[in-house]
Design a protein around this motif. Structure first.
Motif: not given
Length: 321
Positions: A154-168
């Motif tokens: 993660l470049n920015n931890p906040e990115d995980y909020i959206k990335l987790r919706k794309l893939f587990k």
């Protein structure tokens, strides 16, 4: 060394990152320019300390090749993670299928292996239109057992909020230290644990700034090949200043406090860097795995709040009406 089991793998709690092992002739910016002999000495020390997990990337100079040569005869006992999507620190990230395929083949060749334990997307923008096709490709390679686990840095931890919706994602790595608690502030740690992903923290010593040796420096001067030369000197001084406040809370060295802080939270493991054998020895001390007291954690959080407030202060501008 402490270990834990995840996805049928036994991970050492400490993972050796290899950015600093790029080689003396590397063109990338990292830390010191280490020759081959010193690089293998560090890798041998990691193995001696029972570290079985190594993190690398195609953009880490020659580190993949050094690591591949080192683990070739003990491959079945070693876990290796690498990354795709970044071809150069000076170029835009590329998650196109063709590039991912090429990087996977290059990684296998460099590591002298026919499978890769973990492949991570390198700091992806959640809105990158090529991410889904890249993930589909990685999932296909996983079904063929070329890849065991699919992860993300993660470049920015906040990115995980959206990335987790794309893939587990099965594996996640991101920044975490006593002056960077974004994964706590934004409840990202809770989400990662809810998703049952393995989480490794990086930048525990904040690029070597949270160390006794760094705090004792009278002058701050970095070589041109040291990536810290690109940071604003004001930011370096701010980090050092607040690190000294944390240091003053106990009689222990700052490295131990830094490791203990991360290990006081629900983090699966720590990615460390090393340019000397002593760096690995320090990271692997048993005392580092003992949690800090609630009282000291509260005091550290108070310092973190002060740091954050100063960091967020903006200059005042009179707006014309």
């Amino acid at each position: 060394m402490q270990y834990f089991n995840s996805n049928h793998n036994k991970f050492s709690k400490i993972c050796l990152g290899t950015w600093s092992l790029s080689g003396e002739n590397s063109k990338i910016k990292s830390y010191e320019r280490l020759n081959e002999k010193k690089i293998y000495t560090i890798l041998e020390e990691a193995l001696k300390k029972k570290i079985n997990f190594f993190d690398t990337a195609p953009v880490y100079g020659l580190s993949e090749k050094y690591l591949g040569k080192f683990i070739h005869k003990i491959r079945e006992n070693i876990i290796v993670s690498s990354k795709v999507g970044c071809t150069s620190f000076n170029k835009k990230l590329n998650f196109r299928k063709k590039n991912i395929k090429n990087q996977i083949e290059s990684i296998k060749k460099n590591l002298k292996t026919d499978y890769i334990d973990i492949i991570q997307l390198y700091n992806p923008n959640p809105h990158d239109r090529h991410l889904m096709s890249a993930l589909e490709l990685l999932d296909k390679l996983k079904s063929k057992k070329i890849i065991k686990l699919i992860g993300v840095t993660l470049n920015n931890p906040e990115d995980y909020i959206k990335l987790r919706k794309l893939f587990k994602f099965e594996f996640v790595q991101c920044n975490f230290n006593f002056l960077d608690q974004r994964i706590l502030d934004l409840k990202i740690l809770d989400l990662i644990k809810k998703d049952k992903s393995t989480l490794y923290a990086r930048t525990i010593l904040n690029f070597g700034i949270f160390t006794e040796a760094f705090l004792k420096k009278n002058k701050l001067k970095f070589a041109s090949y040291d990536h810290r030369s690109k940071w604003k000197i004001e930011q370096i001084h701010r980090w050092a200043s607040y690190a000294k406040k944390v240091k003053s809370l106990s009689n222990r060295n700052l490295e131990t406090t830094s490791y203990k802080f991360v290990n006081s939270h629900n983090i699966d493991g720590l990615i460390i860097g090393a340019t000397k054998k002593a760096h690995i020895e320090t990271a692997c001390k048993k005392s580092n795995f003992k949690r800090l007291s609630k009282s000291e954690l509260n005091k550290i959080n108070e310092i973190y709040s002060l740091y954050n407030n100063e960091l967020l202060q903006k200059p005042y501008y009179r707006i014309k009406s």
